[in-house]
Motif scaffolding. Structure first.
Motif, PDB file in Angstrom:
ATOM      1  N   THR A  99      10.504 -35.220  38.874  1.00 45.51           N
ATOM      2  CA  THR A  99      10.277 -35.390  37.363  1.00 45.51           C
ATOM      3  C   THR A  99      10.943 -36.617  36.893  1.00 45.51           C
ATOM      4  OG1 THR A  99      10.600 -33.099  37.335  1.00 45.51           O
ATOM      5  CG2 THR A  99      10.360 -33.926  35.261  1.00 45.51           C
ATOM      6  N   TYR A 100      11.708 -37.244  37.693  1.00 42.22           N
ATOM      7  CA  TYR A 100      12.297 -38.849  37.321  1.00 42.22           C
ATOM      8  C   TYR A 100      11.330 -39.710  37.701  1.00 42.22           C
ATOM      9  CZ  TYR A 100      16.703 -37.316  35.369  1.00 42.22           C
ATOM     10  OH  TYR A 100      17.614 -36.866  34.401  1.00 42.22           O
ATOM     11  N   ALA A 132       8.192 -36.510  29.765  1.00 41.91           N
ATOM     12  CA  ALA A 132       8.810 -35.345  30.307  1.00 41.91           C
ATOM     13  C   ALA A 132       9.612 -34.486  29.303  1.00 41.91           C
ATOM     14  CB  ALA A 132       9.853 -35.741  31.558  1.00 41.91           C
ATOM     15  N   ILE A 133      10.124 -35.106  28.343  1.00 41.26           N
ATOM     16  CA  ILE A 133      11.290 -34.651  27.324  1.00 41.26           C
ATOM     17  C   ILE A 133      10.266 -34.042  26.208  1.00 41.26           C
ATOM     18  CG2 ILE A 133      13.126 -35.024  28.248  1.00 41.26           C
ATOM     19  CD1 ILE A 133      13.577 -37.139  26.174  1.00 41.26           C
ATOM     20  N   ASP A 134       8.748 -34.634  26.030  1.00 40.91           N
ATOM     21  CA  ASP A 134       8.195 -34.543  24.616  1.00 40.91           C
ATOM     22  C   ASP A 134       7.937 -32.856  24.794  1.00 40.91           C
ATOM     23  OD1 ASP A 134       6.082 -34.311  23.095  1.00 40.91           O
ATOM     24  OD2 ASP A 134       5.173 -36.159  23.432  1.00 40.91           O
ATOM     25  N   PRO A 135       8.436 -32.465  23.487  1.00 42.96           N
ATOM     26  CA  PRO A 135       8.027 -30.958  23.278  1.00 42.96           C
ATOM     27  C   PRO A 135       6.667 -30.620  23.368  1.00 42.96           C
ATOM     28  CG  PRO A 135       9.415 -31.996  21.476  1.00 42.96           C
ATOM     29  CD  PRO A 135       8.881 -32.804  22.293  1.00 42.96           C
ATOM     30  N   PHE A 172      16.542 -33.460  32.233  1.00 43.42           N
ATOM     31  CA  PHE A 172      17.072 -34.693  31.713  1.00 43.42           C
ATOM     32  C   PHE A 172      18.012 -34.569  30.627  1.00 43.42           C
ATOM     33  CE2 PHE A 172      12.861 -35.711  33.298  1.00 43.42           C
ATOM     34  CZ  PHE A 172      12.905 -37.100  33.384  1.00 43.42           C
ATOM     35  N   TYR A 173      18.719 -33.144  30.562  1.00 40.49           N
ATOM     36  CA  TYR A 173      19.585 -33.112  29.364  1.00 40.49           C
ATOM     37  C   TYR A 173      21.012 -33.540  29.831  1.00 40.49           C
ATOM     38  CZ  TYR A 173      16.510 -29.337  27.294  1.00 40.49           C
ATOM     39  OH  TYR A 173      15.615 -28.741  26.955  1.00 40.49           O
ATOM     40  N   HIS A 174      21.176 -34.174  30.797  1.00 41.80           N
ATOM     41  CA  HIS A 174      22.231 -35.059  31.231  1.00 41.80           C
ATOM     42  C   HIS A 174      22.348 -36.317  30.596  1.00 41.80           C
ATOM     43  CE1 HIS A 174      23.196 -32.264  34.566  1.00 41.80           C
ATOM     44  NE2 HIS A 174      21.781 -32.557  34.833  1.00 41.80           N
ATOM     45  N   ILE A 175      21.071 -36.561  29.993  1.00 40.50           N
ATOM     46  CA  ILE A 175      20.935 -37.732  29.050  1.00 40.50           C
ATOM     47  C   ILE A 175      21.279 -37.591  27.544  1.00 40.50           C
ATOM     48  CG2 ILE A 175      19.373 -39.788  28.485  1.00 40.50           C
ATOM     49  CD1 ILE A 175      17.777 -39.349  31.162  1.00 40.50           C
ATOM     50  N   LYS A 176      21.796 -38.640  26.847  1.00 42.59           N
ATOM     51  CA  LYS A 176      22.247 -38.228  25.582  1.00 42.59           C
ATOM     52  C   LYS A 176      20.948 -38.102  24.926  1.00 42.59           C
ATOM     53  CE  LYS A 176      23.730 -41.566  21.856  1.00 42.59           C
ATOM     54  NZ  LYS A 176      24.151 -42.898  21.239  1.00 42.59           N
ATOM     55  N   ASN A 177      21.058 -37.063  24.020  1.00 47.38           N
ATOM     56  CA  ASN A 177      20.364 -36.496  23.131  1.00 47.38           C
ATOM     57  C   ASN A 177      18.935 -36.172  23.757  1.00 47.38           C
ATOM     58  OD1 ASN A 177      21.798 -36.436  20.852  1.00 47.38           O
ATOM     59  ND2 ASN A 177      21.468 -38.795  20.063  1.00 47.38           N
ATOM     60  N   ALA A 178      18.885 -36.165  24.937  1.00 44.12           N
ATOM     61  CA  ALA A 178      17.336 -35.755  25.542  1.00 44.12           C
ATOM     62  C   ALA A 178      17.047 -34.436  25.207  1.00 44.12           C
ATOM     63  CB  ALA A 178      17.603 -36.044  26.924  1.00 44.12           C
ATOM     64  N   GLU A 179      18.375 -33.611  25.209  1.00 48.51           N
ATOM     65  CA  GLU A 179      18.035 -32.103  24.929  1.00 48.51           C
ATOM     66  C   GLU A 179      17.420 -31.659  23.397  1.00 48.51           C
ATOM     67  OE1 GLU A 179      20.249 -27.499  25.164  1.00 48.51           O
ATOM     68  OE2 GLU A 179      21.515 -29.502  25.743  1.00 48.51           O
ATOM     69  N   LYS A 180      18.218 -32.468  22.463  1.00 41.89           N
ATOM     70  CA  LYS A 180      17.830 -32.278  21.080  1.00 41.89           C
ATOM     71  C   LYS A 180      16.434 -32.905  20.893  1.00 41.89           C
ATOM     72  CE  LYS A 180      22.313 -32.752  18.865  1.00 41.89           C
ATOM     73  NZ  LYS A 180      23.205 -33.569  18.078  1.00 41.89           N
ATOM     74  N   PHE A 181      15.945 -33.843  21.638  1.00 43.26           N
ATOM     75  CA  PHE A 181      14.521 -34.442  21.516  1.00 43.26           C
ATOM     76  C   PHE A 181      13.767 -33.550  21.987  1.00 43.26           C
ATOM     77  CE2 PHE A 181      10.854 -36.864  22.643  1.00 43.26           C
ATOM     78  CZ  PHE A 181      10.475 -37.795  21.590  1.00 43.26           C
ATOM     79  N   ASN A 182      13.948 -32.842  23.184  1.00 41.23           N
ATOM     80  CA  ASN A 182      13.148 -31.914  23.808  1.00 41.23           C
ATOM     81  C   ASN A 182      12.742 -30.824  22.855  1.00 41.23           C
ATOM     82  OD1 ASN A 182      13.073 -29.634  26.327  1.00 41.23           O
ATOM     83  ND2 ASN A 182      11.304 -31.006  25.974  1.00 41.23           N
ATOM     84  N   LEU A 183      13.955 -30.248  22.215  1.00 46.31           N
ATOM     85  CA  LEU A 183      13.723 -28.950  21.489  1.00 46.31           C
ATOM     86  C   LEU A 183      13.414 -29.361  20.088  1.00 46.31           C
ATOM     87  CD1 LEU A 183      17.378 -27.444  22.267  1.00 46.31           C
ATOM     88  CD2 LEU A 183      15.027 -26.643  23.304  1.00 46.31           C
ATOM     89  N   GLY A 184      13.005 -30.722  19.696  1.00 48.30           N
ATOM     90  CA  GLY A 184      12.462 -31.093  18.313  1.00 48.30           C
ATOM     91  C   GLY A 184      13.338 -31.132  17.192  1.00 48.30           C
ATOM     92  N   GLU A 185      14.647 -31.060  17.655  1.00 49.50           N
ATOM     93  CA  GLU A 185      15.976 -31.182  16.709  1.00 49.50           C
ATOM     94  C   GLU A 185      15.969 -32.799  16.084  1.00 49.50           C
ATOM     95  OE1 GLU A 185      19.397 -29.838  18.504  1.00 49.50           O
ATOM     96  OE2 GLU A 185      18.551 -27.794  18.684  1.00 49.50           O
ATOM     97  N   PHE A 230       8.904 -46.286  33.427  1.00 48.22           N
ATOM     98  CA  PHE A 230      10.135 -45.475  33.186  1.00 48.22           C
ATOM     99  C   PHE A 230      10.434 -44.763  31.967  1.00 48.22           C
ATOM    100  CE2 PHE A 230      11.026 -47.355  37.303  1.00 48.22           C
ATOM    101  CZ  PHE A 230      11.345 -46.286  38.099  1.00 48.22           C
ATOM    102  N   GLU A 231      10.504 -45.668  30.925  1.00 45.14           N
ATOM    103  CA  GLU A 231      10.707 -45.258  29.414  1.00 45.14           C
ATOM    104  C   GLU A 231       9.715 -44.177  29.015  1.00 45.14           C
ATOM    105  OE1 GLU A 231      12.343 -47.700  25.840  1.00 45.14           O
ATOM    106  OE2 GLU A 231      10.237 -47.766  26.044  1.00 45.14           O
ATOM    107  N   TYR A 232       8.461 -44.648  29.336  1.00 41.39           N
ATOM    108  CA  TYR A 232       7.395 -43.967  28.887  1.00 41.39           C
ATOM    109  C   TYR A 232       7.271 -42.337  29.535  1.00 41.39           C
ATOM    110  CZ  TYR A 232       2.481 -42.408  28.181  1.00 41.39           C
ATOM    111  OH  TYR A 232       1.314 -41.463  27.943  1.00 41.39           O
TER     112      TYR A 232
END
Length: 553
Positions: free
Chosen positions: A196-197, A134-137, A147-160, A127-129
């Motif tokens: 996707t989950y 799924a959020i890997d840019p 996955f943006y409901h999950i803490k910092n998933a959006e920032k990870f996906n955007l490369g921030e 699951f973790e992998y």
């Protein structure tokens, strides 16, 4: 019958949508159907279906289309599995149990002892992998935003950020997955059943690389079935997965699936025993509507005209307005579809919850441009003048991108004729496979298309977040900072505040016209009386075969 059929569908949707996403905290048991007392199973448990097309992508973390969803849902399992009553109880999927923190931000899932089809254990690390993939840019999954409901998933996906430890996804050990959310999300448990989950096996993805999910032997399965045969563009068969944790509940030994686009062919196959179930095209409605094999189901879907906002001509608002005013959606629904489908009043379909005890669609009303030939001509002339082009130049460039099959031909031809009659231009129709259509969208290589969207979960946001700037499924390439702000406010807000924000966002879509909603389809089908247990849902993966079975006949 047309009015009765539409009412039937609305009633079914009310009953279905009221239950989707409801979570039970009782014992680990599911609500699976099975043979009724007195029913006798057939010796051969084989179901014959029509997928309708080649599945473009069977990778759970990157797929986006309905056909692939049906198949992935049949061959994989997630943390939870939606039950026939719409619930997602503990034990329904790979999660045996879970706890939710008092502030509703931390979910801790305990996995059951389940195996992949190759006999290896399914772990929290899978699951973790999968979720990080799924959020890997670099993977660029179009559904990463889920996955943006999950803490910092959006920032990870955007490369921030690049440190995975900052993201709220953690395999604590082989059987424990911990998830931290940005804010309380009541539908999160239901969302974990979304495709996707659902994790692909880490070892398989790494071993097969770019070939993963391209053939039956390039996948490892966790669901009720495995892919037994895949003859591209022709046939895809499933077989029961003996290593499935709930194999005793699976009665079918095999699902034989064709890929037929022609209406006459699939109806002939149904009549001659080549199919056990099929959708009913409108031209065959009178043949089947009084049959005991005829049925209807909820379908939270909207079909719309989609304009390429980066096209050199359709980037012009007057051109888009002209094509919207010239599209007589009521005439199309009444005379071309003629199957009980509902004329759209906006993007979001009926029966997703709104405020004041009403549906979101009721709160919104009909906010779309009405059919008006005079205004269509006026805006078309203005658009041509602004672009400095002639009708002939416009017609030479613009085309209608559509799918393959009878329905697509009739639909694209209907609007082609409307625009010819009103605007004096005859657009070329380009019919192509689902995969080719998606490729054209991704390359921004189209002018106007007929497209559809089905809800992923029971909330208006499943439609409204489609058109945020740079959204993974924003194939119109629409961008409006005000729209983005309303969606952000709705995602972070609660109660009426978030509904009001989405209502304002709908108004912007109707004004800016990246799309022009047309109709909400009637989902009608025929199914042999010896086929039981196929479950149909209004949102998410809309067809479930896990509990299907065949009676003696």
């Amino acid at each position: 019958m047309k009015k009765f059929l539409a009412l039937t569908i609305v009633l079914v949707m009310v009953l279905s949508l009221s239950l989707v996403g409801c979570t039970k905290n009782g014992p680990s048991e599911t609500n699976a159907p099975g043979p009724e007392p007195g029913e006798k199973l057939a010796a051969e448990q084989v179901l014959k279906v029509n997928w309708g097309s080649e599945p473009p992508d069977l990778d759970p973390q990157t797929t986006t289309d309905q056909v692939s969803f049906w198949i992935i849902n049949a061959v994989y399992d997630g943390l939870v599995r939606t039950q026939p009553d719409g619930s997602t109880p503990k034990g329904s999927g790979l999660a045996e149990d879970w706890t939710i923190s008092e502030d509703e931000l931390t979910y801790t899932f305990k996995l059951k002892d389940a195996k992949w089809s190759d006999g290896t254990p399914i772990t929290a690390y899978d699951f973790e992998y999968a979720w990080f993939r799924a959020i890997d840019p670099e993977v660029a999954a179009e559904y990463a935003y889920q996955f943006y409901h999950i803490k910092n998933a959006e920032k990870f996906n955007l490369g921030e950020i690049t440190d995975k430890n900052e993201v709220g996804i953690k395999a604590v050990d082989e059987k424990t997955l911990q998830v931290e959310l940005v804010r309380p999300t009541p539908f999160f448990l239901s969302l974990t059943s979304f495709i996707t989950y659902i994790p692909a096996q880490k070892a398989a993805v790494e071993a097969f690389g770019e070939e993963f999910a391209s053939a039956p032997d390039k996948m490892v399965y966790s669901g009720p079935f495995v892919i037994e045969l895949w003859d591209k563009e022709q046939k895809l068969n499933l077989a029961k997965n003996p290593n499935y944790w709930d194999a005793d509940s699976v009665k079918l030994e095999r699902i034989e699936g064709d890929m037929i686009t022609d209406n006459n062919t699939r109806i002939n196959l149904y009549e001659t025993g080549g199919l056990d179930v099929t959708g009913v095209p409108s031209e065959f409605l009178s043949k089947y509507q009084d049959s005991p094999e005829f049925g209807s189901a909820a379908d939270a879907t909207t079909w719309y005209l989609q304009f390429n906002m980066e096209d050199k001509y359709f980037s012009n608002l007057n051109i888009r307005q002209a094509f919207a005013y010239a599209a007589d959606r009521k005439s199309y629904v009444d005379n071309v579809l003629a199957d009980g489908s509902l004329v759209a009043g906006g993007l979001t379909p009926p029966l997703l919850a709104g405020k004041d005890g009403k549906d979101f669609a009721d709160n919104r009303g009909d906010i779309l441009f009405p059919y008006d030939a005079a205004k269509a001509k006026e805006h078309f002339e203005k658009g041509l003048e602004e672009l400095g082009i002639t009708k002939e130049e416009f017609q030479k460039h613009a085309s209608i991108v559509a799918g393959e099959g009878t329905w697509w031909s009739r639909t694209s031809q209907a609007f082609q004729q409307m625009w010819k009659d009103t605007l004096g231009v005859e657009l070329q129709i380009e019919q192509m496979s689902f995969a080719m259509r998606l490729e054209r969208y991704n390359k921004k290589d189209y002018s106007i298309s007929i497209a559809g969207w089905s809800g992923d979960y029971n909330d208006a946001m499943t439609f409204m977040d489609l058109f945020v700037t740079n959204g993974g499924n924003n194939d119109a390439y629409y961008s409006n900072p005000d729209y983005d702000a309303y969606i952000k406010k709705a995602m972070e807000g609660e109660g009426d505040e978030r509904i009001d924000a989405m209502l304002e966002a709908e108004k912007l879509l109707a004004r800016d016209l990246p799309i022009y909603p047309l109709f909400h389809p009637a989902r009608i089908y025929v199914q042999r009386d010896y086929v039981k247990g196929i479950e149909r849902f209004a949102v998410g993966c809309d067809t479930e075969y896990k509990w299907a079975y065949i009676l003696e006949h």
